[in-house]
Design a protein around this motif. Structure first.
Motif, PDB file in Angstrom:
ATOM      1  N   ALA A 111       0.802  -1.223   0.000  1.00  0.00           N
ATOM      2  CA  ALA A 111       0.000   0.000   0.000  1.00  0.00           C
ATOM      3  C   ALA A 111       0.838   1.278   0.000  1.00  0.00           C
ATOM      4  N   HIS A 112       2.109   1.208   0.410  1.00  0.00           N
ATOM      5  CA  HIS A 112       2.963   2.399   0.373  1.00  0.00           C
ATOM      6  C   HIS A 112       3.098   2.958  -1.042  1.00  0.00           C
ATOM      7  N   PHE A 113       2.963   2.088  -2.042  1.00  0.00           N
ATOM      8  CA  PHE A 113       3.140   2.498  -3.436  1.00  0.00           C
ATOM      9  C   PHE A 113       1.845   2.971  -4.100  1.00  0.00           C
ATOM     10  N   GLN A 114       0.730   2.743  -3.455  1.00  0.00           N
ATOM     11  CA  GLN A 114      -0.560   3.029  -4.068  1.00  0.00           C
ATOM     12  C   GLN A 114      -0.665   4.491  -4.478  1.00  0.00           C
ATOM     13  N   GLY A 115      -1.043   4.706  -5.757  1.00  0.00           N
ATOM     14  CA  GLY A 115      -1.245   6.051  -6.284  1.00  0.00           C
ATOM     15  C   GLY A 115      -0.006   6.718  -6.843  1.00  0.00           C
ATOM     16  N   LEU A 116       1.161   6.088  -6.717  1.00  0.00           N
ATOM     17  CA  LEU A 116       2.375   6.694  -7.252  1.00  0.00           C
ATOM     18  C   LEU A 116       2.472   6.486  -8.761  1.00  0.00           C
ATOM     19  N   PRO A 117       3.001   7.466  -9.491  1.00  0.00           N
ATOM     20  CA  PRO A 117       3.190   7.297 -10.933  1.00  0.00           C
ATOM     21  C   PRO A 117       4.173   6.156 -11.204  1.00  0.00           C
ATOM     22  N   GLY A 118       3.898   5.402 -12.249  1.00  0.00           N
ATOM     23  CA  GLY A 118       4.801   4.318 -12.630  1.00  0.00           C
ATOM     24  C   GLY A 118       4.635   3.063 -11.786  1.00  0.00           C
ATOM     25  N   VAL A 119       3.502   2.961 -11.089  1.00  0.00           N
ATOM     26  CA  VAL A 119       3.225   1.813 -10.236  1.00  0.00           C
ATOM     27  C   VAL A 119       1.952   1.130 -10.681  1.00  0.00           C
TER      28      VAL A 119
END
Length: 125
Positions: A111-119
């Motif tokens: 969930a730390h990566f959720q919403g980041l570009p390129g993910v």
């Protein structure tokens, strides 16, 4: 398209869980697979704790089929910036920075990566 599979995806794949299907294509496309060294650390540690060192060594054999990338100065500096900007823990920042520097997509259920570009975020099942 280059891909970086986060530790969470590798663990699902190695355990052959129902979630593994979300990561299998990227993992099996070894020509386009980048493996940050920090992912090797995390996978080795978690598999060793759960299944022993022999299984952990076998798991690392799968990761080595991709192109293993070390943590160097550019990765470290970008990771620090991304950690501050997105409030990412160190390992996640190093993974994300590695992907960003290589124009790769991160595949994860962390969930730390959720919403980041390129993910490409997959909801944990």
């Amino acid at each position: 398209m280059l891909n970086v599979v986060d530790t969470s995806g590798w663990l699902e794949y190695l355990a052959d869980t129902p979630q593994a299907e979300h990561f299998a294509t990227a993992i099996e496309d070894t020509e386009h697979l980048l493996v940050p060294a920090i992912v090797m650390y995390e996978v080795f540690k978690k598999v060793m704790i759960g299944a022993g060192e022999d299984r952990a060594i076998q798991a690392i054999g799968f990761l080595r089929q991709g192109r293993v990338l070390v943590v160097d100065e550019p990765v470290s500096m970008l990771a620090a910036r991304l950690s501050v900007q997105h409030k990412l823990p160190m390992a996640d920042a190093l993974i994300y920075a590695t992907a960003q520097l290589h124009g790769a997509t991160v595949l994860t259920q962390d969930a730390h990566f959720q919403g980041l570009p390129g993910v490409r975020y997959v909801v944990k099942g």
